[in-house]
Design a protein around this motif. Structure first.
Motif, PDB file in Angstrom:
ATOM      1  N   ARG A  18      17.035  73.017  39.891  1.00  0.00           N
ATOM      2  CA  ARG A  18      17.779  71.762  39.756  1.00  0.00           C
ATOM      3  C   ARG A  18      17.283  70.817  40.833  1.00  0.00           C
ATOM      4  O   ARG A  18      17.155  71.201  42.006  1.00  0.00           O
ATOM      5  CB  ARG A  18      19.287  71.988  39.899  1.00  0.00           C
ATOM      6  CG  ARG A  18      20.123  70.720  39.677  1.00  0.00           C
ATOM      7  CD  ARG A  18      21.610  71.022  39.757  1.00  0.00           C
ATOM      8  NE  ARG A  18      22.408  69.818  39.709  1.00  0.00           N
ATOM      9  CZ  ARG A  18      22.819  69.211  38.594  1.00  0.00           C
ATOM     10  NH1 ARG A  18      22.492  69.721  37.426  1.00  0.00           N
ATOM     11  NH2 ARG A  18      23.549  68.117  38.636  1.00  0.00           N
ATOM     12  N   ASP A  19      17.013  69.553  40.426  1.00  0.00           N
ATOM     13  CA  ASP A  19      16.450  68.625  41.402  1.00  0.00           C
ATOM     14  C   ASP A  19      16.594  67.191  40.907  1.00  0.00           C
ATOM     15  O   ASP A  19      17.200  66.940  39.865  1.00  0.00           O
ATOM     16  CB  ASP A  19      14.982  68.968  41.661  1.00  0.00           C
ATOM     17  CG  ASP A  19      14.601  68.805  43.126  1.00  0.00           C
ATOM     18  OD1 ASP A  19      14.945  67.746  43.715  1.00  0.00           O
ATOM     19  OD2 ASP A  19      13.970  69.713  43.686  1.00  0.00           O
ATOM     20  N   TYR A  20      15.993  66.275  41.643  1.00  0.00           N
ATOM     21  CA  TYR A  20      16.067  64.856  41.296  1.00  0.00           C
ATOM     22  C   TYR A  20      15.233  64.544  40.054  1.00  0.00           C
ATOM     23  O   TYR A  20      14.104  65.013  39.928  1.00  0.00           O
ATOM     24  CB  TYR A  20      15.552  64.001  42.446  1.00  0.00           C
ATOM     25  CG  TYR A  20      16.407  64.021  43.685  1.00  0.00           C
ATOM     26  CD1 TYR A  20      17.670  63.435  43.697  1.00  0.00           C
ATOM     27  CD2 TYR A  20      15.951  64.615  44.863  1.00  0.00           C
ATOM     28  CE1 TYR A  20      18.458  63.433  44.838  1.00  0.00           C
ATOM     29  CE2 TYR A  20      16.727  64.615  46.014  1.00  0.00           C
ATOM     30  CZ  TYR A  20      17.975  64.026  45.992  1.00  0.00           C
ATOM     31  OH  TYR A  20      18.745  64.034  47.122  1.00  0.00           O
ATOM     32  N   ARG A  37      20.004  64.097  37.688  1.00  0.00           N
ATOM     33  CA  ARG A  37      19.911  65.395  38.343  1.00  0.00           C
ATOM     34  C   ARG A  37      19.502  66.392  37.271  1.00  0.00           C
ATOM     35  O   ARG A  37      20.188  66.534  36.270  1.00  0.00           O
ATOM     36  CB  ARG A  37      21.243  65.796  38.981  1.00  0.00           C
ATOM     37  CG  ARG A  37      21.683  64.829  40.082  1.00  0.00           C
ATOM     38  CD  ARG A  37      20.754  64.930  41.284  1.00  0.00           C
ATOM     39  NE  ARG A  37      20.963  63.827  42.214  1.00  0.00           N
ATOM     40  CZ  ARG A  37      21.845  63.862  43.213  1.00  0.00           C
ATOM     41  NH1 ARG A  37      22.626  64.891  43.364  1.00  0.00           N
ATOM     42  NH2 ARG A  37      21.942  62.845  44.044  1.00  0.00           N
ATOM     43  N   SER A  55      10.987  62.996  49.292  1.00  0.00           N
ATOM     44  CA  SER A  55      11.657  63.187  48.003  1.00  0.00           C
ATOM     45  C   SER A  55      10.688  62.816  46.889  1.00  0.00           C
ATOM     46  O   SER A  55      10.050  61.763  46.934  1.00  0.00           O
ATOM     47  CB  SER A  55      12.920  62.331  47.877  1.00  0.00           C
ATOM     48  OG  SER A  55      14.038  63.005  48.405  1.00  0.00           O
ATOM     49  N   SER A  63      11.533  69.087  45.373  1.00  0.00           N
ATOM     50  CA  SER A  63      11.317  67.644  45.579  1.00  0.00           C
ATOM     51  C   SER A  63      11.022  67.300  47.029  1.00  0.00           C
ATOM     52  O   SER A  63      10.485  66.234  47.321  1.00  0.00           O
ATOM     53  CB  SER A  63      12.539  66.858  45.112  1.00  0.00           C
ATOM     54  OG  SER A  63      13.689  67.205  45.867  1.00  0.00           O
ATOM     55  N   PHE A 112      17.276  71.487  44.693  1.00  0.00           N
ATOM     56  CA  PHE A 112      16.880  70.351  45.534  1.00  0.00           C
ATOM     57  C   PHE A 112      15.948  70.803  46.661  1.00  0.00           C
ATOM     58  O   PHE A 112      16.085  70.385  47.810  1.00  0.00           O
ATOM     59  CB  PHE A 112      18.110  69.617  46.088  1.00  0.00           C
ATOM     60  CG  PHE A 112      18.927  68.956  45.027  1.00  0.00           C
ATOM     61  CD1 PHE A 112      18.544  67.743  44.474  1.00  0.00           C
ATOM     62  CD2 PHE A 112      20.071  69.569  44.539  1.00  0.00           C
ATOM     63  CE1 PHE A 112      19.284  67.151  43.469  1.00  0.00           C
ATOM     64  CE2 PHE A 112      20.815  68.985  43.529  1.00  0.00           C
ATOM     65  CZ  PHE A 112      20.419  67.769  42.994  1.00  0.00           C
ATOM     66  N   THR A 113      15.014  71.674  46.315  1.00  0.00           N
ATOM     67  CA  THR A 113      14.024  72.165  47.277  1.00  0.00           C
ATOM     68  C   THR A 113      12.631  71.654  46.945  1.00  0.00           C
ATOM     69  O   THR A 113      11.920  71.143  47.816  1.00  0.00           O
ATOM     70  CB  THR A 113      14.009  73.708  47.292  1.00  0.00           C
ATOM     71  OG1 THR A 113      15.276  74.191  47.753  1.00  0.00           O
ATOM     72  CG2 THR A 113      12.914  74.240  48.204  1.00  0.00           C
TER      73      THR A 113
END
Length: 316
Positions: free
Chosen positions: A238-240, A308, A269, A211, A208-209
């Motif tokens: 791993r992210d949106y 995710r 985001s 994004s 989550f960086t």
């Protein structure tokens, strides 16, 4: 159990990387008129607000209490590569926040050493406090936080100096203009006398960086991460994903680009598709294959069309 007998051991909760079918989700979202503002083309002439690292620094100051910390234990199931090493593994956590990713990495193996960067000095101090105070972690000499904004700065030479890159047949030229990009030059106390660098990184984690970085800066950001990887190293991402509930909650006025949104506090985001991730990571020289339920690549990272998105990448 009735009668005061011993209680049965609770079964370990099951873990699911996703709990929906992507095509069903996409059909539902795209058929819903209330979500139409997410689907319309974004005017290319519209001026997109410039994000500031100060927005994230303010965010971390507001959430400085330990109550905001939640250990990401699911990462060990999402990325079994974190567990499958008997040798010393040097990890780089990019955008470490308060250490929610660092703690499970340190916990899963005493052979793991984590270097962690963030743009916020306050959150680095909080991460260091959490790591040092976590019972049974023994992370004092295995956790090395340092201040760096990966969207604006290249990584310091002490992670992987040019001489060691050449000896590994991995000279990296990012075509960076030194007049526009900063490189931190300090020589950290963690290095031994006459030690030029730590010798490169075995795995980079970006949780989550990416994004949170404007799309037009993502490519150079990924290249910077690749520049400190050893040959054969991994990028764990791993992210949106597109149509995440976080995305669907944004109002039309918060849309600042194609799949880009700005919160009221000024933080960004972006929401990924698999194709977008492939393009970004393949352009950095990373190759992809599917393994253990995650996207694993030879020089990469990829995202799945899930809310995710987990992925991993390997660097040759």
């Amino acid at each position: 159990m009735e009668g005061g007998g011993e209680r049965d051991h609770e079964a370990e909760p099951e873990y699911h990387c996703h709990d929906f079918e992507w095509e069903d989700l996409r059909a539902d979202v795209e058929a819903n008129p209330s979500f139409s503002h997410h689907l319309s083309p974004f005017p290319t002439t519209a001026a997109s607000p410039s994000p500031s690292s100060e927005a994230w620094r303010s965010f971390h100051r507001r959430h400085a209490s330990g109550r905001f910390f939640k250990e990401r234990r699911y990462l060990l199931k999402e990325f079994p590569d974190l567990l499958n090493n008997n040798d010393v593994a040097k990890m780089l956590e990019v955008g470490c926040g308060n250490g929610s990713t660092v703690v499970p990495i340190l916990r899963c193996s005493r052979n793991n050493i984590v270097y962690a960067c963030d743009c916020s000095k306050d959150t680095l101090e909080k991460a260091n406090e959490i790591v040092n105070n976590t019972e049974g972690l023994d992370g004092k000499d295995r956790f090395h936080p340092f201040l760096l904004d990966v969207s604006k700065e290249t990584f310091p030479d002490w992670l992987f100096c040019k001489s060691c890159q050449m000896s590994n047949a991995k000279a990296v030229d990012l075509l960076l203009d030194s007049s526009e990009h900063n490189t931190r030059k300090e020589h950290p106390v963690l290095l031994k006398e006459n030690q030029c660098c730590v010798g490169g990184i075995d795995a980079v984690t970006m949780i989550f960086t990416l994004s949170a970085i404007p799309f037009n800066l993502m490519s150079i950001t990924i290249q910077r991460c690749v520049s400190v990887l050893k040959p054969g190293g991994l990028v764990l991402f791993r992210d949106y994903g597109l149509y995440d509930m976080t995305m669907l909650r944004f109002s039309p006025s918060q849309r600042v680009g194609f799949r880009e949104y700005m919160r009221a506090d000024g933080t960004f985001s972006y929401f990924f598709t698999l194709d977008t991730m492939r393009e970004l990571f393949h352009a950095a020289g990373l190759l992809e294959h599917f393994h253990h339920g995650s996207w694993v690549s030879s020089r990469l990272g990829a995202a799945a069309n899930t809310r995710r998105s987990p992925s991993a990448a390997q660097h040759l």
